[in-house]
Design a protein around this motif. Structure first.
Motif, short mmCIF file in Angstrom:
data_model
loop_
_atom_site.label_atom_id
_atom_site.label_comp_id
_atom_site.label_asym_id
_atom_site.label_seq_id
_atom_site.Cartn_x
_atom_site.Cartn_y
_atom_site.Cartn_z
N UNK A 1 29.88 29.40 46.72
CA UNK A 1 30.87 28.86 47.65
C UNK A 1 32.29 29.24 47.26
N UNK A 2 32.59 29.19 45.98
CA UNK A 2 33.93 29.57 45.51
C UNK A 2 34.20 31.05 45.75
N UNK A 3 33.19 31.88 45.52
CA UNK A 3 33.35 33.32 45.73
C UNK A 3 33.55 33.64 47.21
N UNK A 4 32.76 32.99 48.07
CA UNK A 4 32.91 33.21 49.51
C UNK A 4 34.27 32.73 50.01
N UNK A 5 34.72 31.61 49.47
CA UNK A 5 36.03 31.09 49.84
C UNK A 5 37.12 32.07 49.45
N UNK A 6 36.96 32.65 48.28
CA UNK A 6 37.93 33.64 47.80
C UNK A 6 37.95 34.86 48.71
N UNK A 7 36.76 35.41 49.00
CA UNK A 7 36.67 36.67 49.74
C UNK A 7 36.98 36.51 51.22
#
Length: 317
Positions: A17-23
């Motif tokens: 979730x954090x990675x998707x939020x970042x990207x």
């Protein structure tokens, strides 16, 4: 917080979730990362990491909390050395600043997957074969000495010397021109790899080599797979922001490699000596002491770099 399959699933969902939020949200638009933005993200990841560390401390106990913090610090410190190699790769390929974040994003994602495999396999082997601890300790001491003798000099960047890049070039045509931030492009119906894919491959293979040093160091601190894995993940999540924050400052920390070398030698020596000290003297080095040594060596190397800056080489006539 318990080391259960459910918690492993929840933790990895949080990471995704954090990675998707970042990207997809914060870095949806391709742009060069400014220093202020990088510092803000670095502060965010460090705060999030320390918050998670506090949860580990409160739910898994004092020892696990200190092990987590020590593992996080070691991985973070060793990452700085790896970031210098990333900088050399980007410079060699003349990668525009606006595309570097995307490459590092996929590089970190690949690193997370590989680290998970390495950590689980390594912890399982250490649990089954106790003698591997001595080999691990000796390897860390050797790595530390090798790092110190290298004088902190970065490796030469040679794409043709990378076996994965050679394999890629034999099986896929590669263009010399970029196509925006794409890893692949099509020309006259033919699919080509762009130089950005070559850069990504070099970043990933560099991280595999780097993991050969960092993962043994963290496994030497703790054999709790969850502690090792989560501390490693949080250190990696902040890697991109740390790169952009330190890219222009890395040359200042010229003594850092010596501090890292001493940390590896200390951890390796501790690993080799702990059984002997426990069996013959009923002694065990407390984790706060180990954490203090690691932190002290790291801060000492940074302070020495700032107090005694590297002299510029004289201009040759």
């Amino acid at each position: 917080m318990e080391n259960t399959p459910l918690f492993w699933i929840l933790f990895n969902l949080l990471v995704v979730g954090l990675l998707l939020l970042d990207l997809l949200v914060f870095n949806r638009r391709t742009h060069a990362i400014k220093l202020s933005e990088a510092l803000g993200w670095s502060a965010f990841w460090i705060t999030l990491s320390l918050t998670f560390n506090y949860l580990v401390y409160r739910t898994m106990g004092h020892e696990a909390g200190l092990q987590w913090l020590a593992g996080y610090l070691v991985e973070k410190a060793l990452s700085v050395d790896n970031l210098f190699v990333f900088l050399l790769i980007f410079t060699y390929f003349k990668v525009p600043a606006e595309y570097q974040h995307r490459i590092l994003f996929w590089g970190v994602l690949g690193a997370l997957l590989l680290r998970g495999i390495f950590i689980v396999a390594g912890a399982a082997l250490l649990a089954k074969f106790h003698f591997l601890l001595y080999l691990l300790g000796a390897f860390l001491i050797y790595t530390g000495i090798r790092m110190a003798l290298s004088g902190g000099e970065g490796p030469e960047i040679d794409p043709n010397g990378n076996p994965v890049v050679r394999f890629l070039s034999r099986h896929l045509p590669i263009t010399k021109q970029l196509d925006g931030g794409k890893f692949f492009t099509h020309r006259e119906g033919v699919r080509f790899a762009t130089p950005l894919l070559v850069v990504l491959v070099m970043i990933e293979t560099t991280d595999v080599v780097f993991a050969a040093d960092s993962i043994p160091a963290i496994l030497a601190i703790s054999r709790n797979t969850f502690v090792v894995y989560t501390s490693n993940v949080f250190a990696l999540l902040g890697l991109r922001a740390l790169y952009f924050a330190l890219a222009s400052l890395m040359q200042l920390f010229h003594y850092l490699s010596y501090g890292l070398a001493l940390i590896l030698v200390f951890i390796g020596g501790k690993l080799l000596a702990e059984d002997f000290l426990r069996e013959h003297f009923n002694l065990e080095l407390p984790m706060p002491v180990s954490l203090g040594v690691v932190g002290g060596l790291l801060l000492g190397a940074i302070a020495a770099s700032l107090l005694w800056p590297k002299r510029a080489a004289p201009n040759e006539d």
